[in-house]
Design an enzyme around this catalytic site. Sequence first.
Site, PDB file in Angstrom:
ATOM      1  N   GLU A  90      -5.581  -4.924  10.593  1.00 29.66           N
ATOM      2  CA  GLU A  90      -4.638  -3.809  10.835  1.00 29.66           C
ATOM      3  C   GLU A  90      -4.191  -3.735  11.594  1.00 29.66           C
ATOM      4  O   GLU A  90      -5.147  -2.462  11.802  1.00 29.66           O
ATOM      5  CB  GLU A  90      -3.973  -3.066   9.676  1.00 29.66           C
ATOM      6  CG  GLU A  90      -3.788  -3.131   7.683  1.00 29.66           C
ATOM      7  CD  GLU A  90      -3.252  -2.686   7.142  1.00 29.66           C
ATOM      8  OE1 GLU A  90      -2.109  -2.126   7.021  1.00 29.66           O
ATOM      9  OE2 GLU A  90      -3.490  -1.115   7.063  1.00 29.66           O
ATOM     10  N   HIS A 132      -9.090   1.075   4.974  1.00 26.18           N
ATOM     11  CA  HIS A 132      -8.201   0.912   5.565  1.00 26.18           C
ATOM     12  C   HIS A 132      -8.402   1.922   6.452  1.00 26.18           C
ATOM     13  O   HIS A 132      -9.006   2.987   6.931  1.00 26.18           O
ATOM     14  CB  HIS A 132      -7.255   1.438   5.287  1.00 26.18           C
ATOM     15  CG  HIS A 132      -5.558   1.529   5.274  1.00 26.18           C
ATOM     16  ND1 HIS A 132      -4.977   2.458   6.230  1.00 26.18           N
ATOM     17  CD2 HIS A 132      -4.466   0.772   4.947  1.00 26.18           C
ATOM     18  CE1 HIS A 132      -3.954   2.328   6.608  1.00 26.18           C
ATOM     19  NE2 HIS A 132      -3.548   1.407   5.971  1.00 26.18           N
ATOM     20  N   ASN A 143       0.882  -1.111  -0.244  1.00 22.55           N
ATOM     21  CA  ASN A 143      -0.075  -0.429  -0.074  1.00 22.55           C
ATOM     22  C   ASN A 143       1.203   1.422  -0.447  1.00 22.55           C
ATOM     23  O   ASN A 143       1.580   1.155   1.133  1.00 22.55           O
ATOM     24  CB  ASN A 143      -0.755  -0.331   1.432  1.00 22.55           C
ATOM     25  CG  ASN A 143      -1.943   1.148   2.090  1.00 22.55           C
ATOM     26  OD1 ASN A 143      -1.894   2.096   0.903  1.00 22.55           O
ATOM     27  ND2 ASN A 143      -1.881   1.050   2.892  1.00 22.55           N
ATOM     28  N   GLU A 190      -6.533   4.578   7.933  1.00 22.76           N
ATOM     29  CA  GLU A 190      -7.038   6.011   7.312  1.00 22.76           C
ATOM     30  C   GLU A 190      -7.756   6.469   6.990  1.00 22.76           C
ATOM     31  O   GLU A 190      -8.234   7.650   7.113  1.00 22.76           O
ATOM     32  CB  GLU A 190      -5.765   6.033   6.920  1.00 22.76           C
ATOM     33  CG  GLU A 190      -4.135   5.907   7.845  1.00 22.76           C
ATOM     34  CD  GLU A 190      -2.585   5.238   6.601  1.00 22.76           C
ATOM     35  OE1 GLU A 190      -2.759   5.190   5.640  1.00 22.76           O
ATOM     36  OE2 GLU A 190      -1.906   4.979   7.613  1.00 22.76           O
ATOM     37  N   SER A 242       3.325  -2.124  10.237  1.00 26.55           N
ATOM     38  CA  SER A 242       4.865  -2.477  10.460  1.00 26.55           C
ATOM     39  C   SER A 242       5.678  -3.526   9.669  1.00 26.55           C
ATOM     40  O   SER A 242       6.659  -4.498  10.588  1.00 26.55           O
ATOM     41  CB  SER A 242       5.550  -1.780  11.621  1.00 26.55           C
ATOM     42  OG  SER A 242       4.948  -0.036  12.098  1.00 26.55           O
ATOM     43  N   GLY A 245       2.769   2.474  10.398  1.00 25.23           N
ATOM     44  CA  GLY A 245       4.229   3.474  10.642  1.00 25.23           C
ATOM     45  C   GLY A 245       4.681   3.365  11.818  1.00 25.23           C
ATOM     46  O   GLY A 245       5.044   4.692  12.192  1.00 25.23           O
ATOM     47  N   LYS A 281      -0.233   4.804  -0.209  1.00 20.37           N
ATOM     48  CA  LYS A 281      -0.720   5.557   0.391  1.00 20.37           C
ATOM     49  C   LYS A 281      -0.198   6.393  -0.589  1.00 20.37           C
ATOM     50  O   LYS A 281      -0.436   6.506  -1.682  1.00 20.37           O
ATOM     51  CB  LYS A 281      -0.249   5.487   2.178  1.00 20.37           C
ATOM     52  CG  LYS A 281      -0.012   4.050   2.481  1.00 20.37           C
ATOM     53  CD  LYS A 281       0.168   4.726   4.329  1.00 20.37           C
ATOM     54  CE  LYS A 281      -0.328   3.217   4.927  1.00 20.37           C
ATOM     55  NZ  LYS A 281      -0.134   2.967   6.093  1.00 20.37           N
TER      56      LYS A 281
END
Length: 249
Positions: A167, A95, A9, A97, A213, A173, A11
């Site tokens: 996730e 996702h 991904n 985010e 990660s 991250g 992003k």
Amino acid sequence: MRKPLIAGNWKLFKTIAESVALVDELKPLVAGNQSVEIVVAPVFTALCRVSNAIKGSNINMASQDCYWEEEGAFTGEVAPKLLKDAGCSHAIIGHSERRQYFGETDLTVNKKTKAAIAAGLCAIVCVGESLAERESDRTFNVIETQIKGGLDGIAEEAFSKIVIAYEPVWAIGTGKTASDAQAQEVHAFIRQLVARLFGQEVADALRILYGGSVKPDNVKGLMTQPDIDGALVGGASLKAESFAAIVNF
Ligand code: 13P
């Protein structure tokens, strides 16, 4: 029986030229790998050019989101059939985010998932708990709500076009990956839940990816877990060398 899937991904990173350069560099590094399904998810503006660049290779392409309507007065949105038209075979949906910054809910995840499947895309549906939710022992509740809502009303036959990505938000991250055992525990829970909701056969065939990660040095331990069938990789997918090392774990 479940073919591992490793997805990158990207992003909101990379221009068109940088995206094409990345897949051009990646292609020879993963060319011999037939045992893993490989997917990259560039930004919308790079999709067509990346699609051309991966033609004839073993790399597939995903969008990072999609809308649920086919067409109409929906300024700024992109329909699943247009993503297919641009060369996508997969779509990442829900996702964390998007849930966190763009108002994505289990209901919109559900609509998008159904629309993606109807257009012939494979939906990579993301779920995951925040740190506060984990620390207050609500991980399983949160995951259950997300899965029940996100996959509500989806027919058993459609599950050949569904992948779930677990996730944990606190691992994205942060460099703080879930331990192999922590990830496996949630993956096993997801598989049992899917068995309860959609039947054992669906659950046995369902691929559940881990994300948060994932790096070349921790992928092997994760992939050794019985219910982890692949990875959704952020940061480490932005360099050909590290993404190839993960793909070729
Ligand atoms: P990182 O691998 O950078 O933690 O990102 C994970 C992720 O969000 C993939 O979708």
